[in-house]
Scaffold this active site. Structure first.
Site, short mmCIF file in Angstrom:
data_model
loop_
_atom_site.label_atom_id
_atom_site.label_comp_id
_atom_site.label_asym_id
_atom_site.label_seq_id
_atom_site.Cartn_x
_atom_site.Cartn_y
_atom_site.Cartn_z
CG ASN A 8 -1.70 1.22 1.33
OD1 ASN A 8 -1.79 2.17 0.52
ND2 ASN A 8 -2.18 1.57 2.64
CE LYS A 10 -0.14 3.17 4.84
NZ LYS A 10 0.10 3.40 6.26
CG HIS A 93 -5.60 1.98 5.37
ND1 HIS A 93 -5.14 2.95 6.21
CD2 HIS A 93 -4.56 1.12 5.12
CE1 HIS A 93 -4.05 2.60 6.47
NE2 HIS A 93 -3.66 1.39 5.83
CD GLU A 95 -2.69 5.67 6.94
OE1 GLU A 95 -2.64 5.56 5.53
OE2 GLU A 95 -1.74 5.02 7.58
CD GLU A 163 -3.25 -2.24 7.40
OE1 GLU A 163 -2.15 -2.49 6.86
OE2 GLU A 163 -3.99 -1.05 7.32
N GLY A 169 2.88 2.22 10.64
CA GLY A 169 4.17 3.17 10.62
C GLY A 169 5.01 3.56 11.84
CB SER A 208 5.64 -2.00 11.84
OG SER A 208 5.08 -0.62 12.18
P1 13P Z 1 3.18 0.14 7.35
O1 13P Z 1 3.64 -0.82 6.80
O2 13P Z 1 4.10 1.37 7.09
O3 13P Z 1 3.40 0.23 8.98
O4 13P Z 1 1.78 0.50 6.70
C1 13P Z 1 0.81 -0.44 7.03
C2 13P Z 1 -0.26 0.08 6.42
O5 13P Z 1 -1.02 0.88 6.80
C3 13P Z 1 -0.71 -0.73 5.11
O6 13P Z 1 -1.86 -0.48 4.75
#
Ligand code: 13P
Length: 249
Positions: A8, A10, A93, A95, A163, A169, A208
């Site tokens: 992903n 983002k 997601h 976010e 997640e 992150g 992560s």
């Molecule tokens: P990270 O792998 O950067 O922690 O992000 C995870 C994520 O949100 C994937 O959708």
């Protein structure tokens, strides 16, 4: 179940980074893997990436609107993503839930839209650190699944992405026991809702995931793949994660 390794990106990626997509596709060509490989890109890169990927890896999107078309300035429909070359869309997601106020009901409508357009959906769920501390993680995620899956049985849910918000992150991750407990709970929720079809939906872990921890995470029961953020941006890191899955004989 055949694992799914999904990246992903983002809101990262300009044309210059399409070289990473080429490199990921080349690594899969060199070492055919017993995994489905997918990279979910910003919409601006989907068309070019899908021609570069040449079918070796799948290209996906990160969100869609629930309507086919209309006066929704700035939005992109599932049909448009499919037309651009995406075969999958990430929905719900954290976010999007956090920064765009997406509720479970909104996510369910988008899942229906994905099905309508012939896109596979990855539905994301996850608890906050506080919810986990309060012992509510299983209930929160169970409720998210219940309300984010639409009632129509024709939906094309490919995977659920677990997640935990605090793991995204942050370099932090749940213990193996916590991951297994949650993934088993998600499986139970899917089976009680969908019957045997609930056993065919992949449950991905995200938060992560990197080349150092991927092997241990992917070996856990009920972990059918990974949803990778930061470490999917560099072909070498993402290829190393893909490399954890055995090569195709
Ligand atoms: P990270 O792998 O950067 O922690 O992000 C995870 C994520 O949100 C994937 O959708």
């Amino acid at each position: 179940m055949r694992p799914l390794i999904a990246g992903n990106w983002k809101m990262h990626g300009l044309s210059s980074q399409l070289a990473e997509i080429e490199a990921i596709a080349a690594s899969v060509k060199l070492r055919p893997t017993h995994a489905d490989v997918l990279v979910c890109l910003p919409a601006t890169l989907i068309a070019r990436a899908s021609s570069l990927a040449a079918g070796r890896i799948a290209i996906g999107a990160q969100n869609c609107h629930s309507e086919i078309s209309g006066a929704f300035t700035g939005d992109i429909s599932a049909e448009m993503l499919r037309d651009a070359g995406a075969n999958t869309v990430i929905l719900g997601h954290s976010e999007r839930r956090q920064h765009h106020g997406e509720t479970d009901a909104v996510v369910a409508k988008k899942v229906e839209a994905a099905s309508r357009a012939g896109l596979l959906a990855i539905i994301c769920i996850g608890e906050t650190q506080l919810q986990r501390k309060d012992g509510k993680a299983l209930a929160v995620c169970g409720n998210q699944i219940a309300a984010s899956l639409p009632d129509s049985m024709s939906m094309s849910v490919n995977a659920v992405g677990y997640e935990p918000l605090w793991a995204i992150g942050s370099g932090q991750e749940p213990t193996p026991d916590e991951i297994v407990e949650m993934h088993e709970h998600i499986r139970e929720c899917l089976v009680s809702r969908l019957g045997t079809r609930g056993r065919t939906i992949r449950i991905l872990f995200g938060g992560s995931v990197n080349p150092d921890n991927a092997r241990a995470i992917l070996a856990l029961p009920e972990v059918d793949g990974a949803l990778v953020g930061g470490a999917s941006l560099k072909a070498t890191d993402f290829a190393a994660i893909i490399g954890v899955v055995p090569a195709e004989p």
